[in-house]
Design an enzyme around this catalytic site. Structure first.
Site, PDB file in Angstrom:
ATOM      1  N   ARG A  31     -11.519   4.027 -11.586  1.00 35.89           N
ATOM      2  CA  ARG A  31     -11.199   4.950 -10.494  1.00 35.89           C
ATOM      3  C   ARG A  31     -12.243   6.054 -10.311  1.00 35.89           C
ATOM      4  NH1 ARG A  31      -5.513   4.993  -9.482  1.00 35.89           N
ATOM      5  NH2 ARG A  31      -4.878   2.795  -9.375  1.00 35.89           N
ATOM      6  N   ASP A 140       2.242  15.532   0.195  1.00 34.49           N
ATOM      7  CA  ASP A 140       1.549  14.741  -0.819  1.00 34.49           C
ATOM      8  C   ASP A 140       0.422  15.580  -1.395  1.00 34.49           C
ATOM      9  OD1 ASP A 140       1.628  11.563  -1.527  1.00 34.49           O
ATOM     10  OD2 ASP A 140      -0.336  12.446  -1.924  1.00 34.49           O
TER      11      ASP A 140
END
Length: 309
Positions: A31, A140
């Protein structure tokens, strides 16, 4: 790499609540290497050194966002949306008929499928809803997914996951290989960046809070902290909706399962509370600004994504 991984684990937990196990080092590398390359850094060692320096907030945010999993699809798990349509919505239409408005918060809303699913159901039930006004807030931790949610543009694969074909044709317009949500549905949802670790009392009270598939990535104390603060955002007859693998059991005595509704919780009714019990579990940390008061043990930044683990 062990000391560097330990640093990243502590950093991600303090910034997002995400708890990484020792066997997830492969996930960190897959990632974060693209983040390092994007910032012209030679590998994870340079990236870790860079986020340790003052003035690296932009890079820090990129690291946190890269480690979040934004898994979402329309009408995910079905039962929460059926419960909303068949139980929660009729309750609010009756209980709030004097003010004719209600508020819904979708924490960890990711790319927007959850709040848009609720909006489509409200449109489908417009004969019952009438002039009753619903305010839907989606939050979020990730700026990137919020931008996608605002545009309401989804791939063919995304609209095929859980979305009935009738709703696709009714509420979306095709743009080449993509599909965009109708403006009237997009207008029903407001978006805000928010980290669930930070104080969210400024958002006000909500009649329904969807907080699904995010608590499972927190440690025990962070779960307790978030649930205690959610408790304060709900009225006595409000609804809390958690993910299928999540529960309040062992975390707080403020909530109890709503009868016959899987994954739905309500504030514990006074008659069912043990004598002398508190409405919710409090942490023992003391606020430096207000002597004698309690505040959450975990302190960090501001909203809520689904995390990888």
């Amino acid at each position: 790499m062990t000391s560097e991984y330990d640093f990243l684990k502590k950093f991600l937990k303090s910034r997002s609540g995400l708890v990484l196990s020792d066997e997830k080092q492969y996930l960190v590398e897959s990632r974060l290497m693209p983040v390092a390359r994007r910032h012209n850094l030679n590998g994870l060692s340079e990236l870790i050194l860079a986020i340790s320096k003052p003035g690296s907030m932009s890079l820090q945010n990129d690291v946190v966002e890269a480690m979040t999993t934004n898994e979402s699809f329309f009408f995910r798990d079905k039962s929460p949306f059926e419960n909303f349509r068949n139980v929660m919505l009729p309750h609010l239409l009756e209980a709030r008929k004097s003010r004719r408005s209600a508020r819904i918060w979708c924490a960890a809303a990711s790319t927007g499928q959850e709040p848009y699913s609720l909006s489509m159901y409200l449109k489908e039930d417009k004969a019952k809803v009438g002039s009753f006004r619903f305010e839907i807030l989606g939050t979020d931790i990730s700026t990137e997914v919020l931008e996608k949610a605002r545009t309401g543009i989804y791939s063919q694969f995304e609209v095929q996951r859980g979305l009935p074909i009738q709703m696709l044709l009714k509420y979306f317009s095709q743009q080449g290989e993509l599909w965009q949500m109708a403006p009237e549905i997009r207008a029903m949802v407001q978006w805000r960046k928010l980290n669930l670790l930070e104080n969210f009392s400024h958002l006000g009270e909500f009649d329904i809070i969807f907080c699904r598939n995010v608590l499972i990535y927190f440690d025990q104390q962070t779960k307790i902290d978030v649930l205690n603060r959610i408790y304060r955002q709900l009225p006595d007859d409000g609804f809390l909706v958690l993910g299928a693998a999540e529960t309040v059991v062992g975390l707080t005595d403020g909530f109890e399962p709503y009868p016959n509704l899987r994954g739905v919780y309500r504030k514990k009714q006074a008659a069912s509370r043990p004598a002398g019990s508190t409405s919710f579990t409090r942490s023992t940390a003391t606020s430096p600004s207000t002597p004698g008061t309690t505040r959450p043990t975990i302190q960090a930044l501001a909203g809520g994504s689904r995390f990888s683990a």
